[in-house]
Design an enzyme around this catalytic site. Sequence first.
Site, PDB file in Angstrom:
ATOM      1  N   SER A  28     -35.561 -64.329 -15.723  1.00  0.00           N
ATOM      2  CA  SER A  28     -34.575 -64.973 -16.602  1.00  0.00           C
ATOM      3  C   SER A  28     -33.250 -64.214 -16.641  1.00  0.00           C
ATOM      4  O   SER A  28     -32.183 -64.835 -16.700  1.00  0.00           O
ATOM      5  CB  SER A  28     -35.156 -65.124 -18.015  1.00  0.00           C
ATOM      6  OG  SER A  28     -35.533 -63.866 -18.526  1.00  0.00           O
ATOM      7  N   THR A  29     -33.277 -62.885 -16.597  1.00  0.00           N
ATOM      8  CA  THR A  29     -32.021 -62.120 -16.660  1.00  0.00           C
ATOM      9  C   THR A  29     -31.240 -62.302 -15.355  1.00  0.00           C
ATOM     10  O   THR A  29     -30.019 -62.506 -15.368  1.00  0.00           O
ATOM     11  CB  THR A  29     -32.319 -60.623 -16.921  1.00  0.00           C
ATOM     12  OG1 THR A  29     -33.372 -60.513 -17.874  1.00  0.00           O
ATOM     13  CG2 THR A  29     -31.086 -59.908 -17.444  1.00  0.00           C
ATOM     14  N   GLY A  82     -33.647 -57.945 -12.437  1.00  0.00           N
ATOM     15  CA  GLY A  82     -34.200 -57.555 -13.727  1.00  0.00           C
ATOM     16  C   GLY A  82     -35.375 -56.599 -13.540  1.00  0.00           C
ATOM     17  O   GLY A  82     -35.676 -56.158 -12.425  1.00  0.00           O
ATOM     18  N   ALA A  83     -36.040 -56.268 -14.635  1.00  0.00           N
ATOM     19  CA  ALA A  83     -37.232 -55.414 -14.570  1.00  0.00           C
ATOM     20  C   ALA A  83     -38.073 -55.645 -15.823  1.00  0.00           C
ATOM     21  O   ALA A  83     -37.579 -56.175 -16.820  1.00  0.00           O
ATOM     22  CB  ALA A  83     -36.836 -53.942 -14.472  1.00  0.00           C
ATOM     23  N   ASP A  84     -39.326 -55.242 -15.724  1.00  0.00           N
ATOM     24  CA  ASP A  84     -40.229 -55.381 -16.874  1.00  0.00           C
ATOM     25  C   ASP A  84     -40.288 -54.106 -17.707  1.00  0.00           C
ATOM     26  O   ASP A  84     -40.472 -54.162 -18.923  1.00  0.00           O
ATOM     27  CB  ASP A  84     -41.623 -55.771 -16.381  1.00  0.00           C
ATOM     28  CG  ASP A  84     -41.566 -57.094 -15.635  1.00  0.00           C
ATOM     29  OD1 ASP A  84     -41.174 -58.093 -16.259  1.00  0.00           O
ATOM     30  OD2 ASP A  84     -41.863 -57.121 -14.430  1.00  0.00           O
ATOM     31  N   GLY A  95     -42.293 -57.430 -11.255  1.00  0.00           N
ATOM     32  CA  GLY A  95     -43.317 -58.347 -10.764  1.00  0.00           C
ATOM     33  C   GLY A  95     -43.871 -59.260 -11.819  1.00  0.00           C
ATOM     34  O   GLY A  95     -44.778 -60.059 -11.554  1.00  0.00           O
ATOM     35  N   GLY A  96     -43.298 -59.168 -13.046  1.00  0.00           N
ATOM     36  CA  GLY A  96     -43.744 -60.078 -14.101  1.00  0.00           C
ATOM     37  C   GLY A  96     -43.581 -61.535 -13.688  1.00  0.00           C
ATOM     38  O   GLY A  96     -44.331 -62.407 -14.119  1.00  0.00           O
ATOM     39  N   GLU A 103     -38.741 -59.054  -3.795  1.00  0.00           N
ATOM     40  CA  GLU A 103     -37.748 -58.255  -4.531  1.00  0.00           C
ATOM     41  C   GLU A 103     -37.643 -56.860  -3.930  1.00  0.00           C
ATOM     42  O   GLU A 103     -36.552 -56.316  -3.783  1.00  0.00           O
ATOM     43  CB  GLU A 103     -38.142 -58.157  -6.005  1.00  0.00           C
ATOM     44  CG  GLU A 103     -37.934 -59.463  -6.772  1.00  0.00           C
ATOM     45  CD  GLU A 103     -38.515 -59.441  -8.177  1.00  0.00           C
ATOM     46  OE1 GLU A 103     -38.020 -60.195  -9.006  1.00  0.00           O
ATOM     47  OE2 GLU A 103     -39.476 -58.685  -8.432  1.00  0.00           O
TER      48      GLU A 103
HETATM   49  C1  5RP Z   1     -39.890 -60.891 -11.360  1.00  0.00           C
HETATM   50  C2  5RP Z   1     -39.396 -59.659 -11.994  1.00  0.00           C
HETATM   51  C3  5RP Z   1     -38.410 -59.796 -13.100  1.00  0.00           C
HETATM   52  O1  5RP Z   1     -37.258 -59.094 -12.753  1.00  0.00           O
HETATM   53  C4  5RP Z   1     -38.989 -59.234 -14.355  1.00  0.00           C
HETATM   54  O2  5RP Z   1     -40.195 -59.892 -14.643  1.00  0.00           O
HETATM   55  C5  5RP Z   1     -38.014 -59.381 -15.557  1.00  0.00           C
HETATM   56  O3  5RP Z   1     -37.932 -60.726 -15.910  1.00  0.00           O
HETATM   57  P1  5RP Z   1     -37.005 -61.225 -17.104  1.00  0.00           P
HETATM   58  O4  5RP Z   1     -35.593 -60.960 -16.704  1.00  0.00           O
HETATM   59  O5  5RP Z   1     -37.316 -62.704 -17.203  1.00  0.00           O
HETATM   60  O6  5RP Z   1     -37.386 -60.473 -18.343  1.00  0.00           O
HETATM   61  O7  5RP Z   1     -39.754 -58.569 -11.651  1.00  0.00           O
HETATM   62  O8  5RP Z   1     -40.898 -60.628 -10.424  1.00  0.00           O
END
Ligand code: 5RP
Length: 234
Positions: A28-29, A82-84, A95-96, A103
Amino acid sequence: MTRAKENAALAALDFVEDGMTLGLGSGSTAELFIEHLGERVAGGLKVQGVPTSEATAACARENGVPLIDIDRVSKIHLTIDGADEVDPMFTLIKGGGACLLREKIVAFASERMIVIVDDRKLVEQLGKFPLPVEVDPFGVALTAEQIYDALQRSGCKNGQTVLRQNADGTGPLITDGGHYIVDCKCEIIPAPGETAHMLERIPGVMEHGLFIDLSGIVIVGEEDHARVMELKRE
Ligand code: 5RP
């Protein structure tokens, strides 16, 4: 929280220059970044994007951001993703959104990676967010056992593995590359480098969601502004 993500995404635009080939992250980001990038493109900015997922490619098309096939680029100047979770050394869990293999391929091939997150993603120690590991479907049960073993041996507090399912209950989630995702409830990952190394030795593991030494800049969005954090590596 969308406001915080949006502030991070907007601040990342300051790093984009005319003529760049950009790695476009997923989630989403990253999509908020792509939306605003599209506005700049409409205003005359010339860039081309390498998408890290089919969803990102669709988002870029919708927002008028030109795309180029990864096999046709000689250089990726900058990746924004983005990242988790992000720890103080800018080691990431990603990887969320189940896109971690593509990526990482794009981030690794980039001259620079900038991570955009809201402030909830900053942690002292990685592991609360389940670590995603992308695996080949062949022999997945054995691979999951080997992953559990690797996590235990590298000091993770837990390591329980769960095969990620489709949200509609139709079976295991399949990534854009045709793989499965095993989510690992590590709780604490005390030595990410060692965990990464041990996971990389497992034949069924395509890639894991630990991103180590890939980013020197993290932009942290908050409700009313964004902070640019830089890590200087020797
Ligand atoms: C996808 C990812 C995303 O960057 C991660 O899950 C962050 O997502 P969001 O910006 O929706 O919080 O690694 O595989």
